[in-house]
Design a protein around this motif. Structure first.
Motif, PDB file in Angstrom:
ATOM      1  N   ARG A   1      -0.408   6.025  -3.860  1.00  0.00           N
ATOM      2  CA  ARG A   1      -0.583   5.224  -2.645  1.00  0.00           C
ATOM      3  C   ARG A   1      -1.778   4.277  -2.753  1.00  0.00           C
ATOM      4  NH1 ARG A   1       0.953   2.088   0.676  1.00  0.00           N
ATOM      5  NH2 ARG A   1       0.164   2.130   2.801  1.00  0.00           N
ATOM      6  N   PHE A   2      -2.803   4.674  -3.473  1.00  0.00           N
ATOM      7  CA  PHE A   2      -3.979   3.815  -3.631  1.00  0.00           C
ATOM      8  C   PHE A   2      -3.641   2.514  -4.342  1.00  0.00           C
ATOM      9  CE2 PHE A   2      -6.217   7.666  -2.600  1.00  0.00           C
ATOM     10  CZ  PHE A   2      -7.264   7.188  -1.826  1.00  0.00           C
ATOM     11  N   LYS A   3      -2.657   2.555  -5.199  1.00  0.00           N
ATOM     12  CA  LYS A   3      -2.270   1.339  -5.929  1.00  0.00           C
ATOM     13  C   LYS A   3      -1.500   0.375  -5.042  1.00  0.00           C
ATOM     14  CE  LYS A   3      -2.123   3.851 -10.271  1.00  0.00           C
ATOM     15  NZ  LYS A   3      -1.299   4.389 -11.333  1.00  0.00           N
ATOM     16  N   GLU A   4      -0.986   0.865  -3.917  1.00  0.00           N
ATOM     17  CA  GLU A   4      -0.163   0.044  -3.032  1.00  0.00           C
ATOM     18  C   GLU A   4      -0.905  -0.448  -1.800  1.00  0.00           C
ATOM     19  OE1 GLU A   4       2.714   2.995  -2.155  1.00  0.00           O
ATOM     20  OE2 GLU A   4       3.634   2.927  -4.145  1.00  0.00           O
TER      21      GLU A   4
ATOM     22  N   ARG B   1      -2.674   9.362   8.002  1.00  0.00           N
ATOM     23  CA  ARG B   1      -1.200   9.364   7.884  1.00  0.00           C
ATOM     24  C   ARG B   1      -0.631   7.966   8.098  1.00  0.00           C
ATOM     25  NH1 ARG B   1      -0.779  15.132  10.707  1.00  0.00           N
ATOM     26  NH2 ARG B   1      -0.254  16.348   8.856  1.00  0.00           N
ATOM     27  N   ARG B   2      -1.168   7.212   9.072  1.00  0.00           N
ATOM     28  CA  ARG B   2      -0.687   5.841   9.312  1.00  0.00           C
ATOM     29  C   ARG B   2      -0.935   4.947   8.103  1.00  0.00           C
ATOM     30  NH1 ARG B   2      -2.795   6.808  14.397  1.00  0.00           N
ATOM     31  NH2 ARG B   2      -4.701   5.643  13.959  1.00  0.00           N
ATOM     32  N   LEU B   3      -1.960   5.267   7.331  1.00  0.00           N
ATOM     33  CA  LEU B   3      -2.220   4.501   6.105  1.00  0.00           C
ATOM     34  C   LEU B   3      -1.206   4.831   5.007  1.00  0.00           C
ATOM     35  CD1 LEU B   3      -6.112   4.714   5.918  1.00  0.00           C
ATOM     36  CD2 LEU B   3      -4.731   2.693   6.436  1.00  0.00           C
ATOM     37  N   GLY B   4      -0.352   5.816   5.281  1.00  0.00           N
ATOM     38  CA  GLY B   4       0.715   6.146   4.339  1.00  0.00           C
ATOM     39  C   GLY B   4       0.459   7.367   3.493  1.00  0.00           C
ATOM     40  N   PHE B   5      -0.641   8.059   3.723  1.00  0.00           N
ATOM     41  CA  PHE B   5      -0.919   9.274   2.958  1.00  0.00           C
ATOM     42  C   PHE B   5      -0.151  10.437   3.564  1.00  0.00           C
ATOM     43  CE2 PHE B   5      -4.578   6.570   2.136  1.00  0.00           C
ATOM     44  CZ  PHE B   5      -4.576   6.585   0.747  1.00  0.00           C
TER      45      PHE B   5
END
Length: 147
Positions: free
Chosen positions: A132-135, A73-77
């Motif tokens: 999110r993987f692209k960012e 979650r902290r990674l933005g997922f």
């Protein structure tokens, strides 16, 4: 499915990452798995076992070290609300495993039509995770330090 001899391009490489064919992701919606080094309390080790299903648009249910889901979650997922990830906070290995297995059993008992609703209701979440993987900033290593 690799144990059934079904792997990418028909080549089995022992000990190396071998992507699961898209067919399996297209016919399912949840990836439940054990992360590497899941018994080390001093380590959060998120691998392709988590990233591959996220990039393929799956819901994920990792059995991993305490705090791993929080790290994801902290990674933005984003993770769906209908899955109970509270096991991620349990330090004791046996208790965490039992809580995880209870959630697996609960999810397996959900009727197919409800899974279809979750799939549709969480389409934006799944697409967000793919984007999110692209960012993400990837870790970079200065290889000259090893010369």
């Amino acid at each position: 499915n690799r144990t059934k001899g079904q792997c990418l391009e028909g080549i089995e490489v022992v000990g190396a990452f071998n992507p699961i064919p898209n067919k399996f992701y297209q016919e399912t919606c949840l990836s439940a798995y054990v992360e590497s080094n899941c018994m080390r309390p001093d380590l959060i080790h998120v691998t392709e076992k988590t990233y591959e299903p996220l990039v393929k648009g799956h819901f994920v249910l990792p059995f991993a070290n305490p705090g791993s889901v929080a790290h994801i979650r902290r990674l933005g997922f984003q993770l769906p609300d209908f899955i109970d990830y509270s096991y991620d906070k349990i330090e004791d290995k046996q208790q965490r495993l039992q809580a995880y297995l209870n959630e697996v059993e609960r999810l397996l008992s959900i009727p197919l039509n409800i899974w279809q609703e979750h799939w549709v209701d969480n389409q934006d979440l799944r697409q967000y995770n793919q984007q999110r993987f692209k960012e993400l900033d990837y870790h970079r290593v200065d290889l000259t330090k090893f010369l």
